[in-house]
Design an enzyme around this catalytic site. Structure first.
Site, PDB file in Angstrom:
ATOM      1  N   ARG A 196      29.996  42.055  33.169  1.00  0.00           N
ATOM      2  CA  ARG A 196      31.298  42.806  33.415  1.00  0.00           C
ATOM      3  C   ARG A 196      32.768  41.902  33.691  1.00  0.00           C
ATOM      4  O   ARG A 196      32.680  40.741  34.720  1.00  0.00           O
ATOM      5  CB  ARG A 196      31.393  43.982  34.234  1.00  0.00           C
ATOM      6  CG  ARG A 196      30.468  45.030  33.853  1.00  0.00           C
ATOM      7  CD  ARG A 196      30.767  46.611  34.904  1.00  0.00           C
ATOM      8  NE  ARG A 196      30.267  46.688  36.179  1.00  0.00           N
ATOM      9  CZ  ARG A 196      31.347  47.477  37.094  1.00  0.00           C
ATOM     10  NH1 ARG A 196      31.185  48.221  36.065  1.00  0.00           N
ATOM     11  NH2 ARG A 196      31.255  46.592  38.398  1.00  0.00           N
ATOM     12  N   THR A 249      39.143  43.756  33.312  1.00  0.00           N
ATOM     13  CA  THR A 249      39.136  44.674  32.230  1.00  0.00           C
ATOM     14  C   THR A 249      37.751  45.316  32.182  1.00  0.00           C
ATOM     15  O   THR A 249      37.595  47.124  30.998  1.00  0.00           O
ATOM     16  CB  THR A 249      39.012  43.826  31.377  1.00  0.00           C
ATOM     17  OG1 THR A 249      37.694  43.508  30.927  1.00  0.00           O
ATOM     18  CG2 THR A 249      40.086  43.070  30.481  1.00  0.00           C
ATOM     19  N   ASP A 306      25.893  47.449  44.769  1.00  0.00           N
ATOM     20  CA  ASP A 306      25.327  46.885  43.653  1.00  0.00           C
ATOM     21  C   ASP A 306      24.091  46.722  43.064  1.00  0.00           C
ATOM     22  O   ASP A 306      23.836  45.546  44.370  1.00  0.00           O
ATOM     23  CB  ASP A 306      26.868  45.620  43.731  1.00  0.00           C
ATOM     24  CG  ASP A 306      25.928  44.505  42.786  1.00  0.00           C
ATOM     25  OD1 ASP A 306      25.173  44.460  42.148  1.00  0.00           O
ATOM     26  OD2 ASP A 306      27.563  44.621  41.798  1.00  0.00           O
ATOM     27  N   ASP A 308      23.503  42.920  43.193  1.00  0.00           N
ATOM     28  CA  ASP A 308      23.073  41.780  44.619  1.00  0.00           C
ATOM     29  C   ASP A 308      22.229  42.493  45.681  1.00  0.00           C
ATOM     30  O   ASP A 308      21.537  41.711  46.578  1.00  0.00           O
ATOM     31  CB  ASP A 308      24.649  42.191  45.064  1.00  0.00           C
ATOM     32  CG  ASP A 308      25.880  41.852  44.670  1.00  0.00           C
ATOM     33  OD1 ASP A 308      25.233  40.425  43.880  1.00  0.00           O
ATOM     34  OD2 ASP A 308      26.886  41.402  45.009  1.00  0.00           O
TER      35      ASP A 308
END
Ligand code: URA
Length: 212
Positions: free
Chosen positions: A107, A111, A203, A206
């Site tokens: 990603r 944006t 996340d 992670d």
């Protein structure tokens, strides 16, 4: 007009219990990984519920019979790297004959648009049912980009499996790929300003790999 494919929320108590454990911020990396593995096995039951079977002739100790089997090699699990790989082993335990494809997307942090860096599928995709794996359906941009690419290989069918989904991601998928059913264990409130699902679980990559 054909109605969009359904969104299946897998609300089995075992799945919900394990998801609650995974959401908690102090859970260790190893426990997070183990729970994702367990949940993916449980979710595989729902995702493969209407898989086609074929009859083969077998011999029980008493007589010959026609009995159903799944043609596992016709299934391809498509992992969206990197968090999707945490979903893979549990699914493969349930469907060991499946093939595996990988799509690498990241990603863009500004944006939030998905950029592809890797794409590898097995041969003869037109004979296969694809099950796309990505634990977090957030903005849906990666999911839409992955399914766009996957459709170029013309699989027989596509399903999308996430652990936690945001309404924004579901809407995005349904706008671009209304033919693709979505399976998820939870639909959360929404996205925060960084594109994370809230309340979510943080996340997933992670937490799975201990990279933060
Ligand atoms: N990806 C994640 O791992 N978590 C989110 O909440 C959103 C995207």
């Amino acid at each position: 007009m054909t109605p969009p494919a359904p969104v299946h929320v897998i609300d089995h108590p075992l799945v919900q219990h394990k998801l609650t454990l995974m959401r908690q911020k102090d859970l260790s990396t190893s426990s997070f990984r183990r729970l994702l593995h367990e949940i993916s096995m449980l979710m595989a039951y729902e995702v493969t519920r209407d898989m086609p079977t074929q009859l083969i002739e077998i011999e029980t100790p008493l007589e010959t019979m026609q009995a159903p089997v799944i043609e596992g090699r016709k299934t391809v699990f498509v992992v969206i790297m990197r968090a999707g790989s945490g979903f893979l082993d549990g699914m493969l335990e349930v469907v060991p004959g499946a093939r595996v494809g990988h799509i690498g997307l990241y990603r863009d942090p500004k944006t939030l648009v998905a950029v592809e860096y890797y794409f590898k599928m097995p041969h003869n995709m037109d004979e296969r049912d694809a099950i796309v794996l990505d634990p977090m359906l957030a903005t849906g941009n990666s999911a839409v980009a992955a399914v766009d690419r996957l459709k170029e290989t013309k699989p027989k069918s596509i399903r999308f499996v996430s652990l936690v989904a945001a309404p924004e991601g579901i809407d995005n998928m349904r706008r671009h790929h209304p033919d693709v059913p979505i399976y998820t264990a939870a639909i959360d409130r929404g996205l925060n300003e960084h594109g994370y699902i809230v309340p979510g679980l943080g996340d997933a990559g992670d937490r799975l790999f201990g990279t933060k």
